[in-house]
Design a protein around this motif. Sequence first.
Motif, short mmCIF file in Angstrom:
data_model
loop_
_atom_site.label_atom_id
_atom_site.label_comp_id
_atom_site.label_asym_id
_atom_site.label_seq_id
_atom_site.Cartn_x
_atom_site.Cartn_y
_atom_site.Cartn_z
N PHE A 1 5.02 -3.58 -1.80
CA PHE A 1 4.31 -3.38 -3.06
C PHE A 1 3.32 -2.25 -2.86
CE2 PHE A 1 0.64 -4.30 -5.88
CZ PHE A 1 1.30 -4.17 -7.10
N GLY A 2 3.46 -1.18 -3.65
CA GLY A 2 2.52 -0.08 -3.49
C GLY A 2 3.07 1.25 -3.93
N TYR A 3 2.59 2.31 -3.28
CA TYR A 3 3.00 3.68 -3.56
C TYR A 3 4.15 4.07 -2.64
CZ TYR A 3 -1.73 4.53 -5.63
OH TYR A 3 -2.89 4.53 -6.36
N LEU A 4 5.25 4.55 -3.19
CA LEU A 4 6.30 5.14 -2.36
C LEU A 4 5.97 6.60 -2.05
CD1 LEU A 4 9.60 3.74 -3.96
CD2 LEU A 4 8.67 3.22 -1.68
N ASP A 5 5.54 7.33 -3.06
CA ASP A 5 5.29 8.76 -2.95
C ASP A 5 3.80 8.99 -2.73
OD1 ASP A 5 4.94 11.51 -3.38
OD2 ASP A 5 6.38 11.59 -5.01
N GLN A 6 3.45 9.66 -1.64
CA GLN A 6 2.03 9.86 -1.34
C GLN A 6 1.36 10.82 -2.34
OE1 GLN A 6 2.45 11.06 2.74
NE2 GLN A 6 2.38 13.25 2.29
N LYS A 7 2.14 11.61 -3.06
CA LYS A 7 1.54 12.44 -4.11
C LYS A 7 1.04 11.56 -5.25
CE LYS A 7 5.14 15.10 -4.78
NZ LYS A 7 6.02 14.41 -3.81
N GLN A 8 1.75 10.49 -5.56
CA GLN A 8 1.30 9.55 -6.58
C GLN A 8 -0.02 8.90 -6.16
OE1 GLN A 8 2.70 8.13 -9.59
NE2 GLN A 8 4.07 9.88 -9.74
N ALA A 9 -0.21 8.77 -4.84
CA ALA A 9 -1.44 8.15 -4.33
C ALA A 9 -2.65 9.06 -4.43
CB ALA A 9 -1.22 7.70 -2.88
N HIS A 10 -2.48 10.27 -4.94
CA HIS A 10 -3.63 11.12 -5.25
C HIS A 10 -4.36 10.59 -6.49
CE1 HIS A 10 -2.24 15.00 -2.98
NE2 HIS A 10 -1.99 13.91 -2.29
N ASN A 11 -3.73 9.66 -7.18
CA ASN A 11 -4.32 9.05 -8.37
C ASN A 11 -4.48 7.55 -8.10
OD1 ASN A 11 -5.08 8.22 -10.91
ND2 ASN A 11 -3.19 8.87 -11.93
N HIS A 12 -5.71 7.06 -8.15
CA HIS A 12 -5.95 5.64 -7.88
C HIS A 12 -5.87 4.79 -9.14
CE1 HIS A 12 -6.97 6.66 -3.76
NE2 HIS A 12 -7.67 7.65 -4.23
N TYR A 13 -5.54 5.45 -10.24
CA TYR A 13 -5.26 4.75 -11.50
C TYR A 13 -3.91 5.22 -12.05
CZ TYR A 13 -10.11 3.13 -11.53
OH TYR A 13 -11.32 2.53 -11.21
N GLN B 1 -6.12 0.18 -6.01
CA GLN B 1 -6.57 -0.34 -4.71
C GLN B 1 -6.94 -1.83 -4.80
OE1 GLN B 1 -5.79 1.96 -2.47
NE2 GLN B 1 -5.34 3.09 -4.34
N GLU B 2 -7.44 -2.25 -5.95
CA GLU B 2 -7.72 -3.68 -6.14
C GLU B 2 -6.42 -4.46 -6.26
OE1 GLU B 2 -9.76 -7.23 -6.46
OE2 GLU B 2 -10.42 -5.24 -5.77
N ARG B 3 -5.41 -3.87 -6.86
CA ARG B 3 -4.09 -4.50 -6.91
C ARG B 3 -3.56 -4.76 -5.49
NH1 ARG B 3 -1.11 -6.09 -11.69
NH2 ARG B 3 -1.92 -4.88 -13.45
N LEU B 4 -3.78 -3.81 -4.60
CA LEU B 4 -3.31 -3.97 -3.22
C LEU B 4 -4.03 -5.14 -2.54
CD1 LEU B 4 -3.15 -0.23 -2.07
CD2 LEU B 4 -1.38 -1.60 -3.20
N ALA C 1 -1.91 -0.85 3.62
CA ALA C 1 -2.20 0.59 3.69
C ALA C 1 -2.91 1.04 2.42
CB ALA C 1 -0.91 1.37 3.88
N TYR C 2 -4.24 1.00 2.46
CA TYR C 2 -5.02 1.47 1.31
C TYR C 2 -4.87 2.99 1.16
CZ TYR C 2 -7.46 -3.02 0.94
OH TYR C 2 -7.76 -4.34 0.75
N ALA C 3 -4.92 3.47 -0.10
CA ALA C 3 -4.80 4.90 -0.37
C ALA C 3 -6.15 5.61 -0.41
CB ALA C 3 -4.06 5.13 -1.68
N GLY C 4 -7.26 4.87 -0.40
CA GLY C 4 -8.58 5.47 -0.39
C GLY C 4 -9.08 5.65 1.04
N GLY D 1 0.80 -1.22 0.00
CA GLY D 1 0.00 0.00 0.00
C GLY D 1 0.83 1.26 0.00
N LYS D 2 0.32 2.28 0.67
CA LYS D 2 0.93 3.61 0.66
C LYS D 2 1.98 3.76 1.76
CE LYS D 2 -0.46 8.37 1.64
NZ LYS D 2 -1.55 9.36 1.66
N TRP D 3 3.12 4.32 1.41
CA TRP D 3 4.23 4.51 2.35
C TRP D 3 4.36 5.97 2.75
CZ3 TRP D 3 6.89 2.64 6.00
CH2 TRP D 3 8.21 3.00 6.29
N GLY D 4 4.98 6.82 1.94
CA GLY D 4 5.05 8.24 2.22
C GLY D 4 6.14 8.66 3.18
N LEU D 5 7.12 7.77 3.45
CA LEU D 5 8.20 8.11 4.38
C LEU D 5 9.58 7.93 3.74
CD1 LEU D 5 6.72 6.44 7.60
CD2 LEU D 5 6.70 8.87 6.98
N GLY D 6 9.61 8.11 2.42
CA GLY D 6 10.86 8.00 1.67
C GLY D 6 10.59 7.59 0.25
#
Length: 508
Positions: free
Chosen positions: A165-177, A223-226, A247-250, A143-148
């Motif tokens: 497996f997931g988002y490293l950058d929380q700005k990227q997580a503003h997009n769920h596709y 989010q389904e991938r997660l 850590a879901y991004a939604g 899921g979502k990390w946001g700490l590096g």
Amino acid sequence: MFNTLTSKLVIMLVSILCLFTQLGCATTERQANKPNVIYIIVDDLGIGDIEPYGQQKIRTPNLQKLAHQGLLFTQHYAGSTVCAPSRAALMTGLHSGHNQIRGNFELGDFTDEREYGQMPLKPGTTTLGTVMQKAGYHTALIGKWGLGGPNSYGVPTKQGFDYFFGYLDQKQAHNHYPTHLWKNEQWFGLDNEFVHPHQSLPEGVDPNDPASYQAYLREDFAQERLTQDALRYIKEHKNKPFFLYLAYAGPHAALQAPEEAIDQYDFEETPYGVNSSYLPQRRPRAARAAMISHIDQGVGQVTALLKELNIDDNTLVIFTSDNGPSPEGGADMEFFDSNAEFRGYKRDLYEGGIRMPTIARWPGKIAAGKTTDHVSAFWDVLPTLADLAQVKLKTPTDGISFLPTLLDQTNQPKHQSLYWEFHRKNGYHSQAVRIRDEQNGDWKAVRFYNTKQGAISPVELYNLKLDPSETNNVAAKYPQIVAKAEQLMDSSRTRSFIDEWNFDYNRE
């Protein structure tokens, strides 16, 4: 004589070998019997957004079932009121007055080419991952990390997680596709073309026409991938103790979900997209509801799999959110009553910004269908899991294990106070402290700073026992409590190495 001695020596060696074998078997058995832990955190979900806390419009039957089978917390708090510092408190067991990460310190931008992430955790940081690794667990963050960000020393695989497996950058997580996620430290492509998550409908486009939104639709829902990767991970690690941080991004904006999921809700809608700051959405209410229901379905799939694999009774599942709900992206907080009776949203240190929906389930260990008013926070999770895994912490934390509360024991230690601070880029900062006072009330104090002007607001004081909505400021009536709150606000923090995270910093 020689044969007799030889026989005795052989018998002795065999006995010693058997003893070590038994000890080894016992150690392996103890290792195998350690409970698995699945910690599920979602993004910008308010305490009123799910059925166990009174939600009427969004369907979350699996979370309702989780609450019926487990323990519902009424006073569990986030680490902060925005993503990165809240998750840093969770990871390190340190509140925002002692943590490395005290705000959203963004690097790069929202494009793939400048995906630099957030300020990374320092090398050698004690995290939930390193603690559970030391206890013999296989550790995973999905899921979502946001700490590096990418290529930094803060990536999960350098901070205690065997798998990511997931988002490293929380700005990227503003997009769920998005175009990609990350697998360990490698780019993992998704079947999506890039779309910038912050844009408006073009001028002259009809916001009520479904065709106006076709340019923003994609197919590969992250989010389904997660969820699917979490299910795969559980199956592959069922035979040894594992710690899964899911850590879901939604439902963080942008408000996006599969169209067929959005179709399941029929609300009166006001399209979002004219002069918007996030991706346009024709049906924002239904989209947000669909995002939350999708998370609920993921939770249901996880718990069903635990039962199918016969590891249900040996797995602790905790569900929570990282901070209060946000109106960003067209989300309608009032329509859903997302913060329930509480004042404030994301970016507020009032209760609505930091009091989190939290449920813990562990069949046979946690009593089913109970509620606890034990006061706890994200920085308590690390000592709790260390306690559960029977590993001694070598670094200090601000937390107190709430394992006794989970196990319905009477020896639960309590915090005398809880502390938060929040920093905005514009120089407006805030502090809050909760003070334990069983005789006179549950005190909550809030104070604001304008570092541009060097101004400090008077302390606001609320009695949460009588006024959980924080509507009646009683500071003038209780000057001694105010003085204690001010003392805690001043003493509960160390100086940050980031100037803008210190209250005496003058931006001019």
